[in-house]
Design a protein around this motif. Structure first.
Motif, PDB file in Angstrom:
ATOM      1  N   ASP A   1       0.826  -1.211   0.000  1.00  0.00           N
ATOM      2  CA  ASP A   1       0.000   0.000   0.000  1.00  0.00           C
ATOM      3  C   ASP A   1       0.860   1.261   0.000  1.00  0.00           C
ATOM      4  O   ASP A   1       0.494   2.284  -0.566  1.00  0.00           O
ATOM      5  CB  ASP A   1      -1.011   0.011   1.166  1.00  0.00           C
ATOM      6  CG  ASP A   1      -0.385  -0.306   2.483  1.00  0.00           C
ATOM      7  OD1 ASP A   1       0.816  -0.638   2.504  1.00  0.00           O
ATOM      8  OD2 ASP A   1      -1.081  -0.205   3.500  1.00  0.00           O
ATOM      9  N   GLU A   2       2.038   1.195   0.600  1.00  0.00           N
ATOM     10  CA  GLU A   2       2.934   2.354   0.563  1.00  0.00           C
ATOM     11  C   GLU A   2       3.420   2.597  -0.852  1.00  0.00           C
ATOM     12  O   GLU A   2       3.494   3.737  -1.312  1.00  0.00           O
ATOM     13  CB  GLU A   2       4.167   2.114   1.433  1.00  0.00           C
ATOM     14  CG  GLU A   2       3.861   2.019   2.894  1.00  0.00           C
ATOM     15  CD  GLU A   2       5.053   1.497   3.655  1.00  0.00           C
ATOM     16  OE1 GLU A   2       4.843   1.107   4.803  1.00  0.00           O
ATOM     17  OE2 GLU A   2       6.171   1.462   3.106  1.00  0.00           O
ATOM     18  N   LEU A   3       3.749   1.517  -1.529  1.00  0.00           N
ATOM     19  CA  LEU A   3       4.220   1.647  -2.904  1.00  0.00           C
ATOM     20  C   LEU A   3       3.106   2.250  -3.752  1.00  0.00           C
ATOM     21  O   LEU A   3       3.329   3.168  -4.541  1.00  0.00           O
ATOM     22  CB  LEU A   3       4.635   0.283  -3.458  1.00  0.00           C
ATOM     23  CG  LEU A   3       5.092   0.317  -4.910  1.00  0.00           C
ATOM     24  CD1 LEU A   3       6.413   1.053  -5.049  1.00  0.00           C
ATOM     25  CD2 LEU A   3       5.243  -1.085  -5.481  1.00  0.00           C
ATOM     26  N   ALA A   4       1.881   1.736  -3.558  1.00  0.00           N
ATOM     27  CA  ALA A   4       0.749   2.223  -4.338  1.00  0.00           C
ATOM     28  C   ALA A   4       0.568   3.720  -4.128  1.00  0.00           C
ATOM     29  O   ALA A   4       0.306   4.479  -5.067  1.00  0.00           O
ATOM     30  CB  ALA A   4      -0.514   1.464  -3.942  1.00  0.00           C
ATOM     31  N   GLU A   5       0.729   4.177  -2.890  1.00  0.00           N
ATOM     32  CA  GLU A   5       0.589   5.607  -2.587  1.00  0.00           C
ATOM     33  C   GLU A   5       1.670   6.412  -3.314  1.00  0.00           C
ATOM     34  O   GLU A   5       1.394   7.451  -3.920  1.00  0.00           O
ATOM     35  CB  GLU A   5       0.683   5.796  -1.057  1.00  0.00           C
ATOM     36  CG  GLU A   5       0.718   7.233  -0.562  1.00  0.00           C
ATOM     37  CD  GLU A   5      -0.503   8.045  -0.990  1.00  0.00           C
ATOM     38  OE1 GLU A   5      -1.584   7.449  -1.162  1.00  0.00           O
ATOM     39  OE2 GLU A   5      -0.345   9.286  -1.181  1.00  0.00           O
ATOM     40  N   GLY A   6       2.892   5.894  -3.271  1.00  0.00           N
ATOM     41  CA  GLY A   6       4.007   6.580  -3.935  1.00  0.00           C
ATOM     42  C   GLY A   6       3.781   6.662  -5.433  1.00  0.00           C
ATOM     43  O   GLY A   6       4.019   7.706  -6.065  1.00  0.00           O
ATOM     44  N   ILE A   7       3.258   5.588  -6.006  1.00  0.00           N
ATOM     45  CA  ILE A   7       3.021   5.555  -7.452  1.00  0.00           C
ATOM     46  C   ILE A   7       1.923   6.577  -7.806  1.00  0.00           C
ATOM     47  O   ILE A   7       2.013   7.283  -8.792  1.00  0.00           O
ATOM     48  CB  ILE A   7       2.596   4.131  -7.906  1.00  0.00           C
ATOM     49  CG1 ILE A   7       3.713   3.119  -7.633  1.00  0.00           C
ATOM     50  CG2 ILE A   7       2.131   4.120  -9.351  1.00  0.00           C
ATOM     51  CD1 ILE A   7       4.837   3.082  -8.630  1.00  0.00           C
ATOM     52  N   LEU A   8       0.916   6.658  -6.942  1.00  0.00           N
ATOM     53  CA  LEU A   8      -0.169   7.614  -7.180  1.00  0.00           C
ATOM     54  C   LEU A   8       0.383   9.039  -7.244  1.00  0.00           C
ATOM     55  O   LEU A   8       0.056   9.817  -8.155  1.00  0.00           O
ATOM     56  CB  LEU A   8      -1.201   7.486  -6.049  1.00  0.00           C
ATOM     57  CG  LEU A   8      -2.431   8.354  -6.182  1.00  0.00           C
ATOM     58  CD1 LEU A   8      -3.302   7.822  -7.308  1.00  0.00           C
ATOM     59  CD2 LEU A   8      -3.228   8.363  -4.884  1.00  0.00           C
ATOM     60  N   GLN A   9       1.247   9.371  -6.293  1.00  0.00           N
ATOM     61  CA  GLN A   9       1.845  10.715  -6.265  1.00  0.00           C
ATOM     62  C   GLN A   9       2.686  10.953  -7.523  1.00  0.00           C
ATOM     63  O   GLN A   9       2.637  12.024  -8.128  1.00  0.00           O
ATOM     64  CB  GLN A   9       2.745  10.893  -5.029  1.00  0.00           C
ATOM     65  CG  GLN A   9       2.014  10.806  -3.694  1.00  0.00           C
ATOM     66  CD  GLN A   9       0.891  11.820  -3.604  1.00  0.00           C
ATOM     67  OE1 GLN A   9       0.974  12.928  -4.136  1.00  0.00           O
ATOM     68  NE2 GLN A   9      -0.207  11.435  -2.961  1.00  0.00           N
ATOM     69  N   ALA A  10       3.458   9.910  -7.903  1.00  0.00           N
ATOM     70  CA  ALA A  10       4.327  10.046  -9.070  1.00  0.00           C
ATOM     71  C   ALA A  10       3.485  10.189 -10.340  1.00  0.00           C
ATOM     72  O   ALA A  10       3.825  10.948 -11.245  1.00  0.00           O
ATOM     73  CB  ALA A  10       5.263   8.850  -9.157  1.00  0.00           C
ATOM     74  N   LYS A  11       2.338   9.484 -10.379  1.00  0.00           N
ATOM     75  CA  LYS A  11       1.428   9.588 -11.537  1.00  0.00           C
ATOM     76  C   LYS A  11       0.931  11.015 -11.696  1.00  0.00           C
ATOM     77  O   LYS A  11       0.878  11.552 -12.786  1.00  0.00           O
ATOM     78  CB  LYS A  11       0.200   8.702 -11.269  1.00  0.00           C
ATOM     79  CG  LYS A  11       0.186   7.402 -12.016  1.00  0.00           C
ATOM     80  CD  LYS A  11      -1.177   6.790 -11.730  1.00  0.00           C
ATOM     81  CE  LYS A  11      -1.354   5.431 -12.271  1.00  0.00           C
ATOM     82  NZ  LYS A  11      -2.576   4.797 -11.836  1.00  0.00           N
TER      83      LYS A  11
END
Ligand code: AMP
Length: 515
Positions: free
Chosen positions: A367-377
């Motif tokens: 879930d942390e990775l998913a959050e980071g990817i969302l921000q990067a997106k």
């Protein structure tokens, strides 16, 4: 218990939770909510673990006590809590303790100063050199986890020529600057040894490195490194390099406590069972119904069972109440009961509930990775770039290990692969790192995890990945892109389509604990 631990970190006395004095706060790696898990550590807890591990000196292989162990061990950087208490990994606490110095260090080929060297590259180099110089005394090769041993072999691929040259000349490379390493090496590397250098060079120049561990250290009787759970992915590689030596996973331990020991160390990795050590904690078990999580969450409080009531063949989530103040605490591991030793249940490690990556024992959650990817997106969106899909893998070919993300990007409204400015993708690496947990970021600051890498892949790569899964039997309608790739063949598909590699250029910061 968390608020109490945080209060201790923030200068309140230990006795708000424990009668004993807290000597350090153990940083666990199994975090999922972006905050570190901190456990109190006391002198008696460290002793309890040391002596329990002492039982493991069972003579399961003849001659194991008649030589030295090449055990690659590393300390991790420590951080100070606002109270001044050190926050570090449990292994670091053990390695810097008197217990290690008194009971273990003399059994190792690595002088204690090389283990305590905080620069992991210098430490690895010197530990390797010491083990080569004492090659005829070595009876066991290992590290805590199998991944470290695989990393060590990769490191050896890059450095064996230099190591041989040091041995030939009797002189340590000039880039080793740590005084502890220099001093301890001066005792072992004190004269030229061209015969040994020639011999090692011959071994390394062989066409194949199959069985190289056995060739370099011919007296080795077993490989001592945990290869169960997420470490099982390294078994094929280790088997290749170890030339038929048994792989021994001796114990199952965590920041929460030493939980289980393997009473049949020579069993095959796939059959490895751990026996719970009943006096290490009060153990309880939450039955896991793999196919019905919702049902489980409704019932879990009612269903918790004691150690004596577990059922053979059933999976459970482990819950512990410990001497360090954890009360009915979920360790986050799923275990399957496979038998009993007297009345103590034995189990196989099934999986961690939240793990998606593990780099040299530092784990980080999906879930942390998913959050980071969302921000990067959101960030790349400003440049009309769209993320088609992504996945991750652990990079262990560099020292220290690092996280790799595979990204497929496209321009908005076009299916073509876009022209990319490196600074944009490097910024994305940083954005993702910022979302990962405290332990990850602290490890980055201490250089025990390397900069996160984004590997840009060609248009259509994730379709190829799906085709591969489908060819292996998964159904197209149920297919979900795996968020962490471990399978060698799948990694090959991704790596063969890489068009650019970008690394994080900044260190992610970490927040202090909130009062
Ligand atoms: P940490 O709390 O950071 O020390 O990590 C402990 C976790 O590592 C455990 O909860 C397990 O998930 C994993 N672990 C430790 N020992 C083993 C083992 N022998 N086999 C499989 N996983 C293990």
């Amino acid at each position: 218990i968390k608020p109490y631990i945080e209060r201790i970190a923030n200068e309140e006395p230990s006795n708000i939770i424990l009668a004993e004095t807290v000597t350090a706060l153990t940083r666990s790696s199994g975090t999922s909510a972006g905050q570190p898990k901190l456990m109190p550590l006391t002198y008696s807890e460290l002793d309890r673990r040391t002596y329990a591990v002492g039982y493991l000196k069972v003579r399961f292989v003849d001659g194991l006590d008649q030589g030295k162990r090449m055990q690659l061990l590393f300390v991790r950087p420590e951080i100070k809590a606002p109270s001044g208490l050190p926050m570090r990994s449990i292994l670091t606490s053990y390695l810097i303790s008197k217990n290690f110095e008194k009971h273990e260090s003399s059994l190792h080929t690595s002088p204690i100063a090389t283990i305590l060297c905080s620069d992991s590259k210098q430490s690895m180099y010197c530990q390797m050199l010491c083990a080569l110089l004492q090659r005829n005394e070595v009876v066991c090769v290992g590290s805590v986890f199998g991944s470290t041993l695989v990393q060590a072999i990769r490191f050896f691929e890059d450095y064996w020529k230099e190591l041989c040259s040091n041995i030939r000349r009797g002189q340590l490379s000039a880039w080793i600057s740590d005084t502890g390493c220099i001093n301890s090496l001066s005792m072992i590397l004190n004269k030229p040894n061209p015969e040994l250098a020639d011999l090692i060079e011959d071994i390394c120049n062989a066409k194949s490195w199959e069985g190289i561990i056995k060739k370099l250290w011919p007296g080795t009787k077993c490989i001592d490194a945990i290869v169960t759970g997420s470490m099982a992915q390294y078994i094929p590689m280790l088997e290749f390099y170890c030339g038929g030596l048994p792989l021994v996973s001796k114990y199952y331990a965590s920041s929460e406590g030493l939980l289980g020991i393997n009473l049949k160390p020579l069993s095959k990795p796939c059959d490895t069972c751990y026996t719970l050590v009943p006096n290490m904690a009060y153990f309880e078990f939450l039955p896991v119904h793999e196919n019905n999580e919702e049902e489980r969450s409704k019932k879990e409080v009612i269903e918790v069972v004691d150690l004596v009531n577990v059922k053979l063949g059933q999976c459970y989530e482990l819950v512990v109440t410990t001497f360090i103040g954890l009360y009915r605490y979920k360790v986050g591991d799923i275990l399957k009961v496979t038998g009993y030793h007297n009345n103590a249940p034995q189990f196989q490690f099934v999986r961690r509930k939240d793990a998606f990556l593990s780099i040299d024992s530092e784990k980080t959650a999906e879930d942390e990775l998913a959050e980071g990817i969302l921000q990067a997106k959101l960030f790349v969106g400003q440049f009309q770039l769209q993320l088609v899909d992504y996945t991750s893998a652990v990079g262990i070919s560099l020292i220290p290990g690092h996280c790799i993300l595979f990204w497929e990007l496209k321009m908005e409204g076009s299916s073509k692969s876009p022209e990319l400015s490196p600074s944009i993708i490097e910024e994305c690496c940083y954005i993702v790192e910022q979302s990962l947990n405290f332990v990850y970021r602290a490890s980055r600051m201490g250089n025990s995890i390397g900069p996160l890498e984004i590997r840009m892949v060609k248009h259509g790569t994730f379709d190829a990945l799906m085709d591969f899964s489908v060819s292996k039997g998964s159904s197209v309608s149920q297919y979900k892109t795996p968020r962490c790739i471990k399978l060698e063949e799948a990694l090959k598909i991704l790596n063969s389509r890489v068009v650019g590699r970008y690394f994080s250029q900044q260190l992610p910061g970490y927040k202090k604990l909130n009062k």
